[in-house]
Write a protein that holds these residues in place. Structure first.
Motif, PDB file in Angstrom:
ATOM      1  N   PRO A   1       0.828  -1.212   0.000  1.00 39.98           N
ATOM      2  CA  PRO A   1       0.000   0.000   0.000  1.00 39.98           C
ATOM      3  C   PRO A   1       0.857   1.255   0.000  1.00 39.98           C
ATOM      4  O   PRO A   1       1.894   1.321   0.654  1.00 39.98           O
ATOM      5  CB  PRO A   1      -0.800  -0.123   1.310  1.00 39.98           C
ATOM      6  N   THR A   2       0.407   2.237  -0.758  1.00 38.26           N
ATOM      7  CA  THR A   2       1.133   3.502  -0.817  1.00 38.26           C
ATOM      8  C   THR A   2       0.919   4.297   0.464  1.00 38.26           C
ATOM      9  O   THR A   2      -0.133   4.208   1.102  1.00 38.26           O
ATOM     10  CB  THR A   2       0.641   4.332  -2.014  1.00 38.26           C
ATOM     11  N   GLU A   3       1.901   5.064   0.831  1.00 34.93           N
ATOM     12  CA  GLU A   3       1.809   5.861   2.047  1.00 34.93           C
ATOM     13  C   GLU A   3       0.804   6.991   1.847  1.00 34.93           C
ATOM     14  O   GLU A   3       0.796   7.648   0.805  1.00 34.93           O
ATOM     15  CB  GLU A   3       3.177   6.447   2.393  1.00 34.93           C
ATOM     16  N   PRO A   4      -0.085   7.228   2.826  1.00 37.89           N
ATOM     17  CA  PRO A   4      -1.079   8.290   2.668  1.00 37.89           C
ATOM     18  C   PRO A   4      -0.425   9.662   2.665  1.00 37.89           C
ATOM     19  O   PRO A   4       0.649   9.867   3.232  1.00 37.89           O
ATOM     20  CB  PRO A   4      -1.977   8.104   3.906  1.00 37.89           C
ATOM     21  N   ALA A   5      -1.090  10.604   1.989  1.00 40.32           N
ATOM     22  CA  ALA A   5      -0.572  11.967   1.923  1.00 40.32           C
ATOM     23  C   ALA A   5      -0.640  12.623   3.298  1.00 40.32           C
ATOM     24  O   ALA A   5      -1.386  12.202   4.183  1.00 40.32           O
ATOM     25  CB  ALA A   5      -1.368  12.774   0.903  1.00 40.32           C
ATOM     26  N   HIS A   6       0.155  13.668   3.452  1.00 44.55           N
ATOM     27  CA  HIS A   6       0.218  14.363   4.737  1.00 44.55           C
ATOM     28  C   HIS A   6      -1.131  15.006   5.058  1.00 44.55           C
ATOM     29  O   HIS A   6      -1.735  15.672   4.208  1.00 44.55           O
ATOM     30  CB  HIS A   6       1.309  15.432   4.678  1.00 44.55           C
ATOM     31  N   ASP A   7      -1.615  14.786   6.274  1.00 46.98           N
ATOM     32  CA  ASP A   7      -2.889  15.364   6.711  1.00 46.98           C
ATOM     33  C   ASP A   7      -2.636  16.796   7.154  1.00 46.98           C
ATOM     34  O   ASP A   7      -2.100  17.045   8.236  1.00 46.98           O
ATOM     35  CB  ASP A   7      -3.475  14.530   7.852  1.00 46.98           C
ATOM     36  N   ILE A   8      -3.029  17.755   6.326  1.00 51.68           N
ATOM     37  CA  ILE A   8      -2.748  19.159   6.620  1.00 51.68           C
ATOM     38  C   ILE A   8      -3.721  19.739   7.633  1.00 51.68           C
ATOM     39  O   ILE A   8      -3.502  20.850   8.135  1.00 51.68           O
ATOM     40  CB  ILE A   8      -2.775  19.997   5.328  1.00 51.68           C
ATOM     41  N   ASP A   9      -4.795  19.016   7.951  1.00 53.84           N
ATOM     42  CA  ASP A   9      -5.800  19.519   8.892  1.00 53.84           C
ATOM     43  C   ASP A   9      -5.703  18.861  10.261  1.00 53.84           C
ATOM     44  O   ASP A   9      -6.571  19.085  11.109  1.00 53.84           O
ATOM     45  CB  ASP A   9      -7.206  19.289   8.328  1.00 53.84           C
ATOM     46  N   ALA A  10      -4.679  18.050  10.487  1.00 49.87           N
ATOM     47  CA  ALA A  10      -4.572  17.343  11.769  1.00 49.87           C
ATOM     48  C   ALA A  10      -4.372  18.311  12.932  1.00 49.87           C
ATOM     49  O   ALA A  10      -4.883  18.089  14.030  1.00 49.87           O
ATOM     50  CB  ALA A  10      -3.419  16.343  11.713  1.00 49.87           C
ATOM     51  N   ALA A  11      -3.649  19.402  12.704  1.00 54.91           N
ATOM     52  CA  ALA A  11      -3.384  20.356  13.786  1.00 54.91           C
ATOM     53  C   ALA A  11      -4.584  21.240  14.098  1.00 54.91           C
ATOM     54  O   ALA A  11      -4.588  21.930  15.123  1.00 54.91           O
ATOM     55  CB  ALA A  11      -2.185  21.235  13.428  1.00 54.91           C
ATOM     56  N   ASP A  12      -5.609  21.238  13.233  1.00 56.07           N
ATOM     57  CA  ASP A  12      -6.763  22.125  13.419  1.00 56.07           C
ATOM     58  C   ASP A  12      -8.013  21.386  13.870  1.00 56.07           C
ATOM     59  O   ASP A  12      -9.121  21.930  13.775  1.00 56.07           O
ATOM     60  CB  ASP A  12      -7.076  22.854  12.104  1.00 56.07           C
ATOM     61  N   LEU A  13      -7.869  20.163  14.354  1.00 57.12           N
ATOM     62  CA  LEU A  13      -9.047  19.404  14.761  1.00 57.12           C
ATOM     63  C   LEU A  13      -9.751  20.047  15.948  1.00 57.12           C
ATOM     64  O   LEU A  13     -10.966  19.946  16.083  1.00 57.12           O
ATOM     65  CB  LEU A  13      -8.649  17.961  15.102  1.00 57.12           C
ATOM     66  N   GLY A  14      -9.004  20.706  16.822  1.00 56.38           N
ATOM     67  CA  GLY A  14      -9.621  21.347  17.974  1.00 56.38           C
ATOM     68  C   GLY A  14     -10.111  22.758  17.714  1.00 56.38           C
ATOM     69  O   GLY A  14     -10.736  23.367  18.589  1.00 56.38           O
ATOM     70  N   ASP A  15      -9.847  23.300  16.527  1.00 60.86           N
ATOM     71  CA  ASP A  15     -10.256  24.662  16.188  1.00 60.86           C
ATOM     72  C   ASP A  15     -11.582  24.609  15.443  1.00 60.86           C
ATOM     73  O   ASP A  15     -11.671  24.082  14.329  1.00 60.86           O
ATOM     74  CB  ASP A  15      -9.181  25.330  15.321  1.00 60.86           C
ATOM     75  N   GLN A  16     -12.627  25.154  16.054  1.00 60.23           N
ATOM     76  CA  GLN A  16     -13.950  25.114  15.430  1.00 60.23           C
ATOM     77  C   GLN A  16     -14.032  26.009  14.201  1.00 60.23           C
ATOM     78  O   GLN A  16     -14.798  25.736  13.279  1.00 60.23           O
ATOM     79  CB  GLN A  16     -15.022  25.526  16.442  1.00 60.23           C
ATOM     80  N   LEU A  17     -13.248  27.086  14.167  1.00 54.48           N
ATOM     81  CA  LEU A  17     -13.282  27.989  13.017  1.00 54.48           C
ATOM     82  C   LEU A  17     -12.619  27.374  11.791  1.00 54.48           C
ATOM     83  O   LEU A  17     -12.881  27.803  10.663  1.00 54.48           O
ATOM     84  CB  LEU A  17     -12.601  29.313  13.372  1.00 54.48           C
ATOM     85  N   ALA A  18     -11.758  26.396  11.992  1.00 51.09           N
ATOM     86  CA  ALA A  18     -11.085  25.752  10.860  1.00 51.09           C
ATOM     87  C   ALA A  18     -11.965  24.723  10.169  1.00 51.09           C
ATOM     88  O   ALA A  18     -11.630  24.289   9.060  1.00 51.09           O
ATOM     89  CB  ALA A  18      -9.792  25.086  11.329  1.00 51.09           C
ATOM     90  N   VAL A  19     -13.069  24.334  10.795  1.00 51.18           N
ATOM     91  CA  VAL A  19     -14.021  23.346  10.254  1.00 51.18           C
ATOM     92  C   VAL A  19     -13.294  22.182   9.585  1.00 51.18           C
ATOM     93  O   VAL A  19     -13.544  21.832   8.432  1.00 51.18           O
ATOM     94  CB  VAL A  19     -15.026  24.002   9.281  1.00 51.18           C
ATOM     95  N   ALA A  20     -12.372  21.585  10.335  1.00 47.38           N
ATOM     96  CA  ALA A  20     -11.547  20.511   9.773  1.00 47.38           C
ATOM     97  C   ALA A  20     -12.361  19.282   9.408  1.00 47.38           C
ATOM     98  O   ALA A  20     -11.936  18.485   8.568  1.00 47.38           O
ATOM     99  CB  ALA A  20     -10.451  20.127  10.772  1.00 47.38           C
ATOM    100  N   ASP A  21     -13.544  19.117   9.997  1.00 45.78           N
ATOM    101  CA  ASP A  21     -14.343  17.924   9.726  1.00 45.78           C
ATOM    102  C   ASP A  21     -14.899  17.909   8.309  1.00 45.78           C
ATOM    103  O   ASP A  21     -15.053  16.840   7.717  1.00 45.78           O
ATOM    104  CB  ASP A  21     -15.495  17.820  10.735  1.00 45.78           C
TER     105      ASP A  21
END
Length: 449
Positions: free
Chosen positions: A164-184
């Motif tokens: 399996p290929t390595e997944p791309a870097h998750d650029i939203d991982a650091a913003d999971l706790g920020d509601q304004l970033a709407v990372a979901d």
């Protein structure tokens, strides 16, 4: 008429004195002595009730269950008295200990002495079968079919690995706790932007314009960028203003003397849409050296909004620039360089034919090439932008060409702006030689042939 006789009932005479009260107390005491004590008030009748003298024995009342009714039926068929059989069955029930579940019947059984001690139950423990049968576990042989062998050989011949290929870097991982970033659901938002950016895009309108050309548009763009900087407006306002201008010129023919009026009004509309404290109409009148009156600006504002059908919610290049810079894990220098290329693209009419996401991705690629960032393009950027490195070449070469000619151009507002230390002096960097050489080679190839 018949007369109705009323009979008067004499009222009972009340006894006076203490003697009458004593007589009533003696009468109540006598009644208390004659009162019988309460017997068993359970809902079951004693097995052997004691009949009163000179009276027949009372009937046995017991809930008729299915088994009890069957036993009564058998006794009736054999000719036995049902009352005696019922009394006998009730006594047998008490002897077996089943009636101990009810409190009233337990008292009756203890009184008559018909209950017996339950015999101790013997518990027999059965040991589990711990023995294992021999040969119970057997391994299944792996069978190689002809199809699996041919598939494996085809993958090996084509160089396809099953790892399996390595997944791309998750650029939203650091913003999971920020509601304004709407990372979901930020991914879904940008998928919608990619779909909707092709709707209501400005077309190639210069051929339909009779009095204006690309140079006039570049002069207007240079002046509007300076106005935007002087008013210290948000960057979203600048990109939306240029969208309004290009979109309006795509559907309406504009005279030369009204081109600046269109630019001023577009900036006013964008300020009202994006800014918290938008400049007033008088501010734009002063900044344009009173070339237009208040009524002219307001009339043009209504005309532009009618032509655009009041639709201003569109994805501009700035929307994609913010996302792509996050995917590039940019620093301050790279960020300023990207916006430098993006504003150079706003001034040039040749960039209008590219979609906003393409312009934003090309600005990121051109900036990385100029600053010699390695790698120039990676899987994370390709995943979030939706473009490969080869797809960005044409637009990126145009942006680098604008950078190389900025020093010689008369319209130097963008170049001076990004030459200041406030923006890390990114405009002073040498243009990306790699892209310049490729663009020059492509220009010389048709002439040599």
């Amino acid at each position: 008429m018949a007369t109705r006789h009323h009979h008067q009932v004499p009222a009972p005479q009340q006894q006076r004195g203490g003697g009458g009260g004593g007589g009533m107390k003696q009468q109540k005491a006598a009644e208390g002595n004659n009162r019988r004590a309460l017997g068993d008030i359970g809902n079951l009748v004693h097995a052997n009730p004691r009949p009163a003298e000179g009276k027949p024995p009372p009937q046995i009342s017991r809930p008729v269950t299915r088994s009890f009714g069957a036993q009564l039926l058998r006794t009736t068929q054999t000719g036995v008295d049902p009352s005696a059989a019922a009394a006998k069955l009730t006594a047998e029930t008490c002897e077996t200990g089943c009636c101990r579940r009810r409190e009233g019947c337990r008292k009756a059984c203890e009184t008559e002495g018909c209950c017996r001690e339950a015999e101790a139950e013997t518990v027999i423990e059965i040991s589990p079968d711990t023995g294992k049968k021999k040969g119970s576990t057997h391994s299944k042989k792996k069978v190689h079919t002809l199809t699996s062998v041919l598939t494996a050989r085809s993958k090996a011949a084509c160089g396809i690995s099953e790892k399996p290929t390595e997944p791309a870097h998750d650029i939203d991982a650091a913003d999971l706790g920020d509601q304004l970033a709407v990372a979901d659901y930020v991914e879904d938002i940008y998928k919608f932007y990619k779909i909707s950016e092709n709707c209501r895009r400005p077309g190639d309108y210069m051929d339909s314009q009779t009095e204006i050309n690309t140079k006039m548009r570049a002069i207007l763009a240079d002046w509007l960028i300076e106005v935007h900087e002087r008013f210290e407006l948000m960057p979203e306002t600048l990109y939306l203003a240029f969208y309004i201008i290009d979109r309006y010129l795509s559907v309406e023919t504009v005279l030369r003397r009204e081109l600046q009026l269109v630019g001023v009004t577009a900036m006013l509309i964008a300020c009202k849409y994006e800014e918290i404290w938008a400049p007033e109409v008088n501010d734009f009148i002063c900044i344009s050296d009173r070339a237009y009156s208040r009524d002219q600006i307001l009339a043009k504002e209504k005309g532009i909004l009618d032509k655009l059908e009041w639709n201003l919610t569109v994805p501009t290049p700035y929307v994609f620039l913010v996302r792509f810079l996050k995917a590039a894990i940019s620093d301050q220098e790279l960020e300023h360089m990207v916006f430098f290329f993006a504003e150079l693209g706003l001034m040039q009419y040749s960039i209008v034919s590219y979609c906003p996401s393409m312009v934003a991705a090309s600005a990121v690629y051109a900036a990385r090439c100029t600053l010699n960032r390695n790698p120039l393009w990676n899987e994370t950027l390709e995943r979030h932008t939706g473009f490969s490195e080869q797809q960005l070449m044409d637009c990126a070469k145009l942006l680098v060409g604008f950078h190389s000619s900025a020093t010689e151009s008369k319209l130097k507002v963008v170049y001076k702006k990004y030459s200041s230390p406030e923006f890390c002096s990114v405009a002073l960097h040498r243009p990306a030689s790699r892209l310049l050489e490729e663009s020059k080679g492509e220009e010389e190839t048709p002439s040599s042939t």
